[in-house]
Write a protein that holds these residues in place. Structure first.
Motif, PDB file in Angstrom:
ATOM      1  N   ASP A  40       6.044  27.549 -50.163  1.00  0.00           N
ATOM      2  CA  ASP A  40       6.236  26.925 -51.400  1.00  0.00           C
ATOM      3  C   ASP A  40       4.737  26.564 -52.051  1.00  0.00           C
ATOM      4  N   ASP A  44       3.653  27.602 -55.798  1.00  0.00           N
ATOM      5  CA  ASP A  44       2.845  26.595 -56.759  1.00  0.00           C
ATOM      6  C   ASP A  44       1.592  27.202 -57.218  1.00  0.00           C
ATOM      7  N   ARG A  53       8.604  30.329 -62.177  1.00  0.00           N
ATOM      8  CA  ARG A  53       8.946  30.156 -60.576  1.00  0.00           C
ATOM      9  C   ARG A  53       9.779  31.184 -60.167  1.00  0.00           C
ATOM     10  N   ASP A 172      11.061  22.508 -55.969  1.00  0.00           N
ATOM     11  CA  ASP A 172      10.577  21.441 -56.659  1.00  0.00           C
ATOM     12  C   ASP A 172      11.795  20.559 -57.136  1.00  0.00           C
TER      13      ASP A 172
END
Length: 363
Positions: A40, A44, A53, A172
């Motif tokens: 992750d 980001d 994303r 997220d």
């Protein structure tokens, strides 16, 4: 508070029971969750560079899968050949090592305690080696039988990337949803604890993984140049087991010295055996003074004894699935225990006066 504690403990008990009952099918999903959690931060960063994303998740997962396949294609054939050769020669090596020990120590024991002591030593060494091999095989069997997903490697290789992709895309959003479920009055505290748990897990996993790779490479290359049989395999085993503090170095040291004694004694001098010992002495020195302090640090908060207990306990209960869960659970428990102790030290219960003193003052 008592009702909340009972509900919380009951929930944890139900989760543990479900993990135990469904451990055979949970491994691909837990592995996918762990993979998404570790990847992750990279997603980001790519988002901040302008990628969406979905595109970032696809790119990262594709790179990870390709890298893993390349590593497996290189490492697995080498390891398989050395493991096959080691299994074939292991009984003879054990017998030869036992003979060396008896040859060197036997005359001293015979002069001190007679021939019976020497016979007892031979039987004790044989029993000890047999029990050690039985325990190791039983531990491997528990890992294998405790996680039936290892039997179906295809499901692990197919399901895990799919689960990791979907979780990475929605990571997220899931975090924001869980954060929204938290009562507003406790939200600041929960966020702080979650941040501490996250830093502990990420710090340990990333740092210890690099430590394992560095030490495994160092041990394998060092033993290879010394000329120890199965040196590359022993170095790989020592590096992999370094994830458990002190265990990797101890196992690698015992294996390499035992192989070196069988290989070089008595036809060669002590140089090769001394160099074998020196490889692990130098590796342990750099691990304790340079590598681990720089890569892992003291801020992780996972004591080595607590980590070893968590890995062995969860591995025995849940197999390979337990090994994946041991570090995050140990880190979470450590953070929560430290938080509870700090609250206790600030509470009226800690500063309360003794009843006798209170009665005297009232009197």
């Amino acid at each position: 508070m008592r009702g909340r504690a009972v509900i919380g403990l009951a929930g944890l008990g139900i989760v543990a029971l479900l993990l135990y009952l469904l451990s055979g099918v949970m491994l691909p999903f837990v592995a996918g969750l762990a993979l998404a959690y570790l990847l992750d931060p990279m997603a980001d960063r790519l988002q901040r560079l302008g990628l969406g994303r979905l595109s970032a998740s696809l790119l990262i997962l594709a790179m990870f899968v390709v890298g893993l396949v390349v590593i497996l294609l290189i490492v697995v054939p080498l390891a398989a050949n050395q493991i096959s050769a080691l299994v074939t020669t292991f009984p003879g090596m054990v017998s030869r090592l036992q003979g060396i020990i008896v040859e060197r120590v036997g005359p001293i024991l015979t002069r001190v305690g007679g021939a019976d002591v020497l016979n007892d030593l031979q039987s004790s060494v044989g029993a000890l080696v047999g029990q050690g091999g039985t325990w190791f095989l039983a531990f491997l069997k528990s890992l294998w039988s405790g996680s039936q997903a290892l039997v179906s490697i295809a499901s692990l290789l197919v399901v895990t990337p799919v689960v990791a992709f979907y979780l990475l895309v929605d990571w997220d959003r899931m975090v924001a949803t869980v954060d929204g479920w938290t009562p507003p009055r406790h939200r600041t505290t929960v966020r702080r604890l979650a941040g501490e748990i996250d830093r502990a897990i990420i710090g340990f996993v990333r740092g210890q993984t690099l430590v394992c790779l560095i030490l495994g490479t160092f041990y394998a290359v060092g033993l290879f140049f010394v000329g120890v049989n199965f040196g590359v395999l022993i170095g790989m085993i020592a590096g992999f087991l370094t994830f458990i503090p002190y265990v990797g170095t101890l196992v690698g040291f015992l294996l390499s010295v035992g192989v070196a004694l069988v290989q070089f004694w008595p036809t060669s001098d002590w140089l090769h055996i001394g160099l074998t010992v020196a490889v692990f002495v130098v590796g342990q020195f750099f691990e304790g003074n340079v590598i681990s302090p720089k890569l892992v640090g003291d801020s992780v908060g996972l004591h080595p004894v607590w980590l070893m207990f968590a890995l062995l306990a969860f591995g025995s209960l849940f197999g390979f699935l337990g090994l994946l869960l041991a570090v995050p659970v140990a880190a979470s428990i450590g953070v929560i225990v430290r938080f509870a102790i700090s609250r206790y030290l600030q509470s009226p219960l800690y500063y309360a006066e003794e009843p006798i003193l209170i009665q005297k003052r009232e009197g």
